[in-house]
Design a protein around this motif. Structure first.
Motif, PDB file in Angstrom:
ATOM      1  N   VAL A 261       0.821  -1.110   0.180  1.00  0.00           N
ATOM      2  CA  VAL A 261      -0.008   0.110   0.082  1.00  0.00           C
ATOM      3  C   VAL A 261       1.030   1.281   0.070  1.00  0.00           C
ATOM      4  O   VAL A 261       1.846   1.301   0.845  1.00  0.00           O
ATOM      5  N   ALA A 262       0.912   2.180  -0.925  1.00  0.00           N
ATOM      6  CA  ALA A 262       1.552   3.426  -1.126  1.00  0.00           C
ATOM      7  C   ALA A 262       0.718   4.575  -0.736  1.00  0.00           C
ATOM      8  O   ALA A 262      -0.468   4.757  -1.372  1.00  0.00           O
ATOM      9  N   VAL A 263       1.385   5.353   0.277  1.00  0.00           N
ATOM     10  CA  VAL A 263       0.526   6.606   0.731  1.00  0.00           C
ATOM     11  C   VAL A 263       1.092   7.714   0.133  1.00  0.00           C
ATOM     12  O   VAL A 263       2.441   7.936   0.420  1.00  0.00           O
ATOM     13  N   TYR A 264       0.475   8.459  -0.554  1.00  0.00           N
ATOM     14  CA  TYR A 264       0.767   9.720  -1.320  1.00  0.00           C
ATOM     15  C   TYR A 264       0.867  10.791  -0.316  1.00  0.00           C
ATOM     16  O   TYR A 264      -0.243  11.035   0.014  1.00  0.00           O
ATOM     17  N   GLN A 265       2.090  11.680  -0.082  1.00  0.00           N
ATOM     18  CA  GLN A 265       2.011  12.647   0.743  1.00  0.00           C
ATOM     19  C   GLN A 265       2.657  13.943   0.199  1.00  0.00           C
ATOM     20  O   GLN A 265       2.486  14.953   0.705  1.00  0.00           O
ATOM     21  N   THR A 266       3.568  13.802  -0.676  1.00  0.00           N
ATOM     22  CA  THR A 266       4.232  14.842  -1.117  1.00  0.00           C
ATOM     23  C   THR A 266       4.099  15.371  -2.422  1.00  0.00           C
ATOM     24  O   THR A 266       4.323  14.403  -3.442  1.00  0.00           O
ATOM     25  N   ASP A 267       3.558  16.519  -2.788  1.00  0.00           N
ATOM     26  CA  ASP A 267       3.696  17.133  -4.164  1.00  0.00           C
ATOM     27  C   ASP A 267       4.778  17.265  -4.707  1.00  0.00           C
ATOM     28  O   ASP A 267       5.517  18.328  -4.735  1.00  0.00           O
TER      29      ASP A 267
END
Length: 375
Positions: A115-121
């Motif tokens: 599971v990949a958590v997207y947090q940084t633009d």
């Protein structure tokens, strides 16, 4: 479940990725699961991780050129070894970029769901620091997240961006807030007198002092009569900001209960950066009963109810920031109304509630893998 959290940052680092990874590990332990954290080594080496509720494997790292507070992990076989030795059921990739890519590759080789958590633009950062490279950043994001069984986006804006750029299997997973630590009751009149000895209204910013945060948009607020700007945080932009924000008080990095007292002692909280995939400090201000002024972009769109808990302004518009603060500064009753509504809005967004949502995502991914295997 046995979970390996591969994160680009972990305490003692102070940032959204590190904080979320720590809260995730804590909640998994509280619910009877067995997490292991894999993170870059700190500047002081890989000493004891006193804050961590679970074991931490530190990977050798180097400081990012021009931004030494950020450390980048070096190539290492220890990532795959840690996942294997922990007998992981699932791999959690927190803001995968360097270390997370290795974690993704190791999970794929071992046949373990991720599971990949997207947090940084990253695309926004490329635009800020390089002036170009957004397309390259999105190719990188897409290639990393496409390999995951599920990508978790922290806000509806981030979810829309990911889907628009071709990232598959995206679901929404917001962030929690510590509603016990951040409370209106921690307002401290002695601290207020120290920060604003002439009784000024206190307008605060909390976060990293870096170009992408565009904190210089507070320059107009510094010019408002009877207003004191207080800046909490550190980073490479501090020398520039001390000149750009005349009269502002710079407190440096503050954490824990001390930070909670500062939040509760503000009259208005302003966040200026337009590249936030979530914006945890907005939630912490709201939990502290403080009205918020934030850009109408990214994570704040989900957090700030315009005209009810604060104001949203067009990104990069210094005059709009100043006007919003001026309106709130002139109306104590409005500030109180917005602050009360802000606290009420976040009271159900605890880390426990959000952590249970994460565990449900894990369960969905594991169940889907079993169906594929059975087929």
């Amino acid at each position: 479940m046995r979970v390996v959290i591969v994160t680009e940052s972990f305490p003692p680092d102070v940032n959204g990725v590190a904080h979320c990874a720590l809260q995730t590990a804590r909640h998994l332990v509280d619910r009877g699961h067995h997490p292991l954290v894999v993170a870059p080594a700190t500047a002081a080496g890989s000493g004891p991780d006193a804050q961590s509720p679970c074991p931490v494997i530190r990977i050798p790292s180097l400081p990012l050129p021009g931004y030494p507070q950020v450390r980048v992990a070096l190539p290492s076989r220890r990532v795959a070894a840690a996942i294997t030795e922990h007998r992981a059921d699932i791999v959690h990739l927190a803001s995968p970029f360097i270390l997370g890519v290795r974690g993704m590759a190791a999970a794929a080789r071992l046949g373990i769901p991720a599971v990949a958590v997207y947090q940084t633009d990253l695309a926004g950062y490329a635009r800020t620091y390089v002036g170009a490279g957004e397309a390259t950043a999105w190719r990188r994001i897409r290639s990393v997240h496409a390999a995951a069984d599920r990508t978790l986006a922290p806000s509806s804006a981030a979810l829309g961006d990911l889907e628009a750029h071709g990232v598959p299997r995206v679901r929404l997973w917001p962030r929690g807030v510590d509603t016990e630590r951040f409370r209106p009751e921690y307002r401290d009149e002695a601290l207020r007198r120290e920060l604003a000895p002439n009784g000024e209204l206190i307008v605060g910013y909390v976060g990293r002092l870096a170009p992408e945060k565009q904190i210089e948009l507070l320059a107009g607020v510094c010019g408002l009569q009877g207003v004191r700007v207080v800046v909490v945080g550190d980073g490479p932009s501090q020398p520039h900001l001390t000149e750009a924000l005349p009269g502002a008080v710079f407190l440096g990095r503050r954490t824990g209960d001390e930070l909670a007292r500062i939040f509760a002692s503000l009259d208005i909280f302003v966040h200026t950066g337009p590249f936030e995939t979530f914006c945890q400090t907005v939630q912490e201000a709201m939990a502290s009963g403080v009205p918020v002024v934030a850009p109408a972009a990214g994570g704040p769109l989900d957090l700030v109810a315009h005209g009810r808990t604060g104001f949203l302004f067009p990104p990069r518009d210094e005059n709009a920031v100043t006007d919003a603060v001026r309106t709130l500064a002139a109306d104590p009753a409005l500030r109180a109304e917005y602050g009360t509504a802000a606290r009420a809005m976040v009271e159900g967004r605890t880390w426990a509630a959000v952590g249970d949502q994460l565990i449900a995502h894990y369960g969905d991914v594991l169940a889907a893998r079993k169906v594929v295997v059975a087929a």
